[in-house]
Design a protein around this motif. Sequence first.
Motif, mmCIF file in Angstrom:
data_model
loop_
_atom_site.group_PDB
_atom_site.id
_atom_site.type_symbol
_atom_site.label_atom_id
_atom_site.label_comp_id
_atom_site.label_asym_id
_atom_site.label_seq_id
_atom_site.Cartn_x
_atom_site.Cartn_y
_atom_site.Cartn_z
ATOM 1 N N ALA A 127 -8.601 -76.016 7.692
ATOM 2 C CA ALA A 127 -9.110 -75.656 8.996
ATOM 3 C C ALA A 127 -8.049 -76.395 10.075
ATOM 4 C CB ALA A 127 -10.473 -76.257 9.236
ATOM 5 N N GLY A 128 -7.800 -77.642 9.993
ATOM 6 C CA GLY A 128 -6.845 -78.422 10.459
ATOM 7 C C GLY A 128 -5.673 -77.696 10.695
ATOM 8 N N PHE A 129 -5.134 -77.173 9.636
ATOM 9 C CA PHE A 129 -3.969 -76.639 9.407
ATOM 10 C C PHE A 129 -3.903 -75.294 10.270
ATOM 11 C CE2 PHE A 129 -0.426 -73.970 7.349
ATOM 12 C CZ PHE A 129 0.329 -74.784 7.521
ATOM 13 N N GLY A 130 -5.023 -74.544 10.212
ATOM 14 C CA GLY A 130 -5.231 -73.342 10.979
ATOM 15 C C GLY A 130 -5.254 -73.646 12.489
ATOM 16 N N VAL A 131 -5.872 -74.956 12.785
ATOM 17 C CA VAL A 131 -5.963 -75.143 14.402
ATOM 18 C C VAL A 131 -4.381 -75.345 14.870
ATOM 19 C CG1 VAL A 131 -6.612 -76.972 16.030
ATOM 20 C CG2 VAL A 131 -8.211 -76.095 14.314
ATOM 21 N N VAL A 132 -3.507 -76.022 14.026
ATOM 22 C CA VAL A 132 -2.269 -76.352 14.454
ATOM 23 C C VAL A 132 -1.387 -74.887 14.543
ATOM 24 C CG1 VAL A 132 -0.067 -77.345 13.787
ATOM 25 C CG2 VAL A 132 -2.316 -78.801 13.409
ATOM 26 N N ASN A 133 -1.515 -74.228 13.638
ATOM 27 C CA ASN A 133 -0.923 -73.022 13.599
ATOM 28 C C ASN A 133 -1.320 -72.005 14.900
ATOM 29 O OD1 ASN A 133 0.990 -72.295 11.285
ATOM 30 N ND2 ASN A 133 -0.507 -73.429 10.404
ATOM 31 N N SER A 134 -2.618 -72.214 15.293
ATOM 32 C CA SER A 134 -3.277 -71.539 16.397
ATOM 33 C C SER A 134 -3.155 -71.915 17.857
ATOM 34 C CB SER A 134 -4.933 -71.079 16.082
ATOM 35 O OG SER A 134 -5.128 -70.586 14.918
ATOM 36 N N TRP A 135 -2.329 -73.047 17.817
ATOM 37 C CA TRP A 135 -1.933 -73.726 19.169
ATOM 38 C C TRP A 135 -1.579 -72.733 20.214
ATOM 39 C CZ3 TRP A 135 -3.572 -77.413 22.109
ATOM 40 C CH2 TRP A 135 -2.844 -77.746 23.177
ATOM 41 N N PRO A 136 -0.513 -71.913 19.838
ATOM 42 C CA PRO A 136 -0.232 -70.897 21.059
ATOM 43 C C PRO A 136 -1.220 -70.136 21.598
ATOM 44 C CG PRO A 136 1.345 -71.012 19.190
ATOM 45 C CD PRO A 136 0.144 -71.730 18.834
ATOM 46 N N VAL A 137 -2.320 -69.964 20.642
ATOM 47 C CA VAL A 137 -3.526 -69.112 21.107
ATOM 48 C C VAL A 137 -4.307 -69.798 21.913
ATOM 49 C CG1 VAL A 137 -5.478 -67.487 20.375
ATOM 50 C CG2 VAL A 137 -3.453 -67.889 18.989
ATOM 51 N N TYR A 138 -4.591 -70.959 21.698
ATOM 52 C CA TYR A 138 -5.638 -72.174 22.452
ATOM 53 C C TYR A 138 -4.681 -72.269 23.827
ATOM 54 C CZ TYR A 138 -7.341 -73.243 17.927
ATOM 55 O OH TYR A 138 -7.936 -73.108 16.570
ATOM 56 N N GLU A 139 -3.370 -72.592 23.587
ATOM 57 C CA GLU A 139 -2.596 -72.525 25.060
ATOM 58 C C GLU A 139 -2.817 -71.469 25.971
ATOM 59 O OE1 GLU A 139 1.871 -74.536 25.698
ATOM 60 O OE2 GLU A 139 1.638 -72.742 24.192
ATOM 61 N N GLY A 140 -2.593 -70.054 25.286
ATOM 62 C CA GLY A 140 -2.668 -68.908 25.943
ATOM 63 C C GLY A 140 -4.105 -68.537 26.508
ATOM 64 N N MET A 141 -5.256 -69.310 25.858
ATOM 65 C CA MET A 141 -6.434 -68.993 26.462
ATOM 66 C C MET A 141 -6.767 -70.058 27.820
ATOM 67 S SD MET A 141 -8.834 -69.292 23.101
ATOM 68 C CE MET A 141 -8.850 -67.540 22.054
#
Length: 243
Positions: free
Chosen positions: A197-211
């Motif tokens: 889950a943490g690895f998924g969060v790190v990989n999804s950082w551009p999405v959170y940044e875009g949000m």
Amino acid sequence: MGLLQAGLSKFSPMTYGIKFFNPLQAMCYAHCFFRAFSSIPVIIYAFLPQLTLINSLPIFPKVSDPWFSVYAFLFLGSHGKDFLDHALAGSVFKKCWNSRRMSLILGCSSFPFSIIDWFLTSIGLSTCELNVTSKVLDSELSKRYEKGVFEFGVESPLLLMISVTAMVNLFAFLVGIRKVLIDSEKFEALFVQVFIAGFGVVNSWPVYEGMVLRSDKGKVPTTITLKSICVALVLCLGFSSAF
């Protein structure tokens, strides 16, 4: 979808193509033609460990279990090889990391959609159409591209799927950290799921940044952000109530 159609037709590289290529060449073509099917394990790892983590259901070996080393070896080996490939090609670390992020993005968006569309087309029910988009270059878009910044900005089911994946991983990671901190005995049993889950969060950082953090035209549309949060909550709460 076009590659998938060709790969599953009578001109498949593994049947027709093998007559003209050597086996290694045919496998290289097959790797491109059948990439869409890589979405199956990607989606499983993007959702199943996270949803079971929310319910404290261990599905991987404990850290002390000898089988844990197998999972660790496979993870480090696959990502290490990918990093080495990029390094030998002269890529910087950011480009390598963005490539890994794109694997998650494609595996949770265009790849599964292409499989669905191929199936619907095969039975004559596809409604997919080719829309001609503007090819006019935007100076701001070009600057973001040069900096390696991900471009979102358009509402679509593909972006919604990516955003839902990002939110499910974030919710699961926060819940998992809380469970481990409250009951340290669960650490060994849930470590792999918390890590994924943490690895998924790190990989999804551009999405959170875009949000949240971006204000340019390439950010994630607000409606997509709100929809993804709602869908992710329904998935997490629904799976939780089921168990």
